[in-house]
Scaffold this active site. Structure first.
Site, mmCIF file in Angstrom:
data_model
loop_
_atom_site.group_PDB
_atom_site.id
_atom_site.type_symbol
_atom_site.label_atom_id
_atom_site.label_comp_id
_atom_site.label_asym_id
_atom_site.label_seq_id
_atom_site.Cartn_x
_atom_site.Cartn_y
_atom_site.Cartn_z
ATOM 1 N N LYS A 198 -5.221 2.955 -1.141
ATOM 2 C CA LYS A 198 -4.094 2.063 -0.832
ATOM 3 C C LYS A 198 -3.193 2.737 0.181
ATOM 4 O O LYS A 198 -2.978 3.949 0.119
ATOM 5 C CB LYS A 198 -3.345 1.752 -2.129
ATOM 6 N N LYS A 240 -6.513 -1.496 -0.326
ATOM 7 C CA LYS A 240 -5.287 -2.252 -0.587
ATOM 8 C C LYS A 240 -4.196 -1.867 0.399
ATOM 9 O O LYS A 240 -3.600 -0.803 0.263
ATOM 10 C CB LYS A 240 -4.800 -2.010 -2.023
ATOM 11 N N ASP A 260 -2.054 2.238 -10.252
ATOM 12 C CA ASP A 260 -1.784 2.627 -8.869
ATOM 13 C C ASP A 260 -1.052 3.965 -8.892
ATOM 14 O O ASP A 260 0.121 4.028 -9.296
ATOM 15 C CB ASP A 260 -0.926 1.576 -8.158
#
Length: 343
Positions: free
Chosen positions: A243, A279, A180
């Site tokens: 995300k 996400k 991430d």
């Protein structure tokens, strides 16, 4: 008091949702990215905030998920979690306890009461800082639970580029199979799209076989237009997931932001044929809010985006509330949060 058991047949809908296509899931090829297309970016600039906010307000009110169906969707939400600890006081012991929770997210009496039998319900991943990747790898060996590492000078992304890339490589070397990364928000404010594209492209190269989730820090981006354009550039550069947030911003995942990002994903899929994951993270702490996000995904992108290879929750306390809701489903009573310890 023990939880009453219910027959498996009466709870058929509580089991995990059926596969997306007959015979199993269709395999999702990784997004290879594409050349930066500034003309396409210009076409995506028109974002109607009022319409998106109106859609977000009505979206969840048009759907009501109750009783056994609600329990089934909450079980699905567990399987879509990146169970996360990103605190300044994290320790190896804390990460090991979180991994133990990931392996056994539901108490045995709840599993029996829901009639799950041998059905395995586990989060998709555990997400930690780089120093704890090796700890998580050891703790989760053989479980199939992914190990995600936050990287690139999380949460602000302001370290030198080579330092951020070295952090990705170190996490991959330690065993992380998902990375991430966070973008420097200043590149978005300055419309420095080529520089943003080049950075994300290098992040993708450093990840190798590990999947790349690009955190936009949407609470810092000021406008939904910026969210749309940053989403598009990240996907063009090869992101496997986009995300919303680090969880450290003052405003994190919101449904209007989710609508912008899912529509960017839909546009990218329609033009390139590649499905990109999504996400939302930060502030999703209640079972009700997880249902809202699942409804958004089903309505905007379809059934295929209710699988962990295309949708994740960034969650730290969400699992506790889902457990409490499942216990209420079985007993009619809410339990204390300390009965569902996380780590």
């Amino acid at each position: 008091m023990s939880t009453p058991s219910r027959s498996i047949s009466s709870l058929a809908s509580v089991h995990t949702l059926p596969k997306a296509v007959a015979g199993g899931l269709d395999e999702i090829p990784r997004n290879p990215g594409m050349a930066l297309d500034l003309g396409w970016l210009e076409d995506m600039r028109a974002v109607n905030r009022s319409a998106l906010e109106r859609r977000a307000t009505t979206l969840t009110k048009r759907r009501s998920i109750k009783a056994d169906n609600q329990a089934a969707w909450l079980l699905r939400a567990i399987s879509l979690m990146d169970l996360t600890t990103l605190n300044s006081n994290d320790t190896a012991d804390r990460v090991e306890r979180l991994c133990a929770k990931a392996k056994h997210p539901l108490r045995a009496d709840l599993i029996a009461g829901l009639g799950l039998g041998d059905t395995l319900i586990r989060p998709a991943a555990v997400c930690v800082y780089h120093p704890f990747v090796a700890t998580a790898v050891r703790a989760l060996e053989g479980t199939g639970i992914h190990i995600a590492a936050v990287s690139t000078s999380f949460p602000h992304g302001l370290a030198p580029l080579e330092t951020r890339i070295a952090e990705i490589r170190a996490s991959v070397a330690d065993g992380a199979d998902e990375i991430d990364v966070v973008i420097p928000r200043g590149l978005v404010f300055g419309a420095r799209w080529q520089e943003l594209y080049d950075e994300v492209r290098r992040f993708r190269e450093a990840c190798g076989d590990a999947h790349l989730k690009v955190i936009l820090g949407t609470g810092d981006l000021a406008t939904l237009r910026n969210v749309m354009l940053a989403s598009m550039v990240s996907m063009m550069a090869g992101a496997d997931f986009i995300k919303t947030s680090t969880g450290k911003e003052s405003v994190n995942a919101t449904l209007p932001v989710g609508l912008v990002m899912t529509r960017a994903i839909r546009s990218y899929a329609e033009r390139t044929g590649f499905k990109i994951g999504f996400k939302p993270a930060g502030g999703i702490s209640t079972a009700k809010s997880s249902l809202d996000w699942l409804i958004l995904m089903k309505e905007e992108l379809g059934r295929r985006w209710l699988e962990p290879d295309l949708f994740r929750f960034g969650a730290s306390s969400l699992l506790t509330d889902i457990e409490r809701q499942l216990e209420h489903h079985l007993t009619g009573r809410y339990s204390a949060a300390h009965r569902h310890a996380m780590a």
